[in-house]
Design an enzyme around this catalytic site. Sequence first.
Site, PDB file in Angstrom:
ATOM      1  N   GLU A   1       0.846  -1.197   0.000  1.00  0.00           N
ATOM      2  CA  GLU A   1       0.000   0.000   0.000  1.00  0.00           C
ATOM      3  C   GLU A   1       0.875   1.238   0.000  1.00  0.00           C
ATOM      4  OE1 GLU A   1      -2.230   3.400   1.873  1.00  0.00           O
ATOM      5  OE2 GLU A   1      -0.334   2.475   2.431  1.00  0.00           O
ATOM      6  N   GLU A   2       1.976   1.170   0.764  1.00  0.00           N
ATOM      7  CA  GLU A   2       2.826   2.343   0.939  1.00  0.00           C
ATOM      8  C   GLU A   2       3.473   2.786  -0.368  1.00  0.00           C
ATOM      9  OE1 GLU A   2       2.546   4.085   3.310  1.00  0.00           O
ATOM     10  OE2 GLU A   2       2.284   2.986   5.188  1.00  0.00           O
TER      11      GLU A   2
ATOM     12  N   ASP B   1      -7.035   1.512   7.681  1.00  0.00           N
ATOM     13  CA  ASP B   1      -5.598   1.600   7.411  1.00  0.00           C
ATOM     14  C   ASP B   1      -4.851   1.535   8.736  1.00  0.00           C
ATOM     15  OD1 ASP B   1      -3.018   3.190   7.161  1.00  0.00           O
ATOM     16  OD2 ASP B   1      -3.575   2.980   5.051  1.00  0.00           O
TER      17      ASP B   1
ATOM     18  N   HIS C   1       5.250   7.680   9.250  1.00  0.00           N
ATOM     19  CA  HIS C   1       6.275   7.140   8.336  1.00  0.00           C
ATOM     20  C   HIS C   1       7.704   7.350   8.832  1.00  0.00           C
ATOM     21  CE1 HIS C   1       3.496   6.960   4.518  1.00  0.00           C
ATOM     22  NE2 HIS C   1       3.062   6.243   5.530  1.00  0.00           N
TER      23      HIS C   1
HETATM   24 ZN   LIG Z   1      -1.256   3.075   5.818  1.00  0.00          ZN
END
Ligand SMILES: [Zn+2]
Length: 682
Positions: free
Chosen positions: A368-369, A397, A489
């Site tokens: 997904e990233e 998510d 992140h």
């Molecule tokens: Zn995510």
Amino acid sequence: MDNKNSIARYIDALDRSFSAERLDRDLRHLTSEPHVASSPRNNELAQYVFDEWKACGLEDVRKAEYDVLLSFPERIVVEIAAPEKIALVLKEDGYPQDPDTLRGDVGLPYNAYSASGDITAPVVYANSGNPRDYDLLESLGVSLKGKIALVRYSEPYSYRGFKALTAQRRGLAALLVYSDPKEDGAARGPVFPDGPWGPMSHIQRGGIPFDFIYPGDPLTPGWASVPGAKRLPLGEAATVPAIISVPLSARDALPILRLMTGEAAPKEWQGALPLAYRLGGESPRVHLDVKMDNSVRRIVNVVGRISGSEDPDEIVLVGNHRDAWIYGGLDPSSGTACLMELARAFGRAAKAGFRPRRSVYFANWDAEEFTLTGSTEWGEENRDLLAKGLIAYLNVDSSASGEEFNVAAVPSLSRTILAALRDVADPATGKTVHERWKAGSGAKGAIATASGSGRINAIGSGSDHTVFLNHICAPALDMSFSGAYGVYHSVYDDYYWMTHFGDPGMRYTLALDRIWARIAVSLAAQPLVPLDYETYAVELKGYLEEWAKRFDPQRTKTVKLFGLVEEMRKAAAAIGPGAAGETPSATDIAPETRREANRLLIGIERDFALPDGIPGRAWFKHLVFGTRSTYEALLLPELTEAAEAGNEGGEAAAVTHLEEALVRVTARLLKIAGLIRGRAWS
Ligand SMILES: [Zn+2]
């Protein structure tokens, strides 16, 4: 499952299965090592999900694998070359109280799909790196060509890939994106490890593909990257940037900004670092040497299901991604833990004899990233199955970075969402989640895309719902509990962060399981699929009013559209109650009639599909819900983009497309009403 009692017993069985201890154990397991897509560890975790799902009683558990273009750094050098040579750190600090932050194997911080190159050029500070920021610089005579832009991650969130596209279009040679403490650091509150915000050294990694053109494998737009599939040459992939981009910490941006000598930038451009942010002037020269390995690698989704007892081809799909930039404490491992616990509950309930009429599919996505890759490829591969039977896609998510409930959804799910929120207790206050959420501040009246409360937000892009909503054109939602979160992140988004700040005790993750379960069961087990097109029509009218306010104040272009929306609303009102939370029983409808009504209901969202897609973005097919390049929701995308571009022909075509869609929808609603009138809702 023929009545409210049996649905209530089903929910009860699921609730009794959820365990905060197991959520915590899963979170620790999932976050114990870095697990980026295609890494051996992420594939081990795929095996873990696979084994757990098989053991808990999900059916037909399988790995759906694709060979897709990913992007990893081989070399990243960023240093100030002049007026003096200063090497930057490009690494986050470790803290002894959180041993996970002390490991050396977390990899180089980078922007996936950056171009490779070795350049030395002057730096220009460009605030958030949005088009109007460059407009201002150009109007002040600051040249951009061939320079390196230094820009901030911004608040509200704007997708970094849009910053890359904007810099590329303006002729810059490279982009440095850094996290200013004003947005997610000390200016917001205590920083990690003492608080939830980002310390000076934290770095926000992330992809920069232009996935607002199309998400998924850049080499297979619109078809699945199964082994042996046709692939575009890299040079023809419209979503791969041509610009070099590297993310920086505030600590590394500081010496660059300090060496700038131009006049002071406008007040709104001033961040929270202890210096005056400056425009133009004699700027430092920075040396960038980036070598990327952009190559095709194997990714692994895990998918399993509980088959429906009556209509197994009708599908409620729940999902979350597994891959993380590093540990992925909140994003996505909290969501993965939440999904694991949901799957266990459904598997156990099935063993105890609880089975929904329709199927519930569970999906744990990969990559997904990078560019929503795993979900997109799976959606493309299973297009026919989904076009026919997908009732809704329910995405989590990340589960909980705080206590504020947050949901973005299509309006047909509103009633089901609200009923779930009324039925789940808020862990801190004991009120229902609905009561607390309703009392929240909320961006009322505005189209809220950031973390709003008290209203269901318009749904944009940015996670795995995109292929199901925008490409397949099925109802979708994305939800979480949110709070202060400044480590997105970065290495600090880990188990320590989750257990100290995000969701100590996993109480809100467990509440989200309860909400998720209620929505899924309601859609999968009620005799009539509870999609609410009356609320949809009311919302759609609101979207049109917003549009008309900007582009058609006399309503000369939209008079017919408004009439058609009202007809849709009336037709929808005839088949279901407008009040939220009421449950249809429909037990007195003949099974064949009910089946036909459900088939028609499930297809309604597809009536809003434009088969050739939105002009310039053929992959995006939904006429009502789209996404801006910032990831912000874009309502009425074809109509709005044509109007914003001053394209009258395009605008007229978009009006026609919407009119035709509304005629289709209303005809379908009238047909349903004819089938079930007066008997459907108790
Ligand atoms: Zn995510």
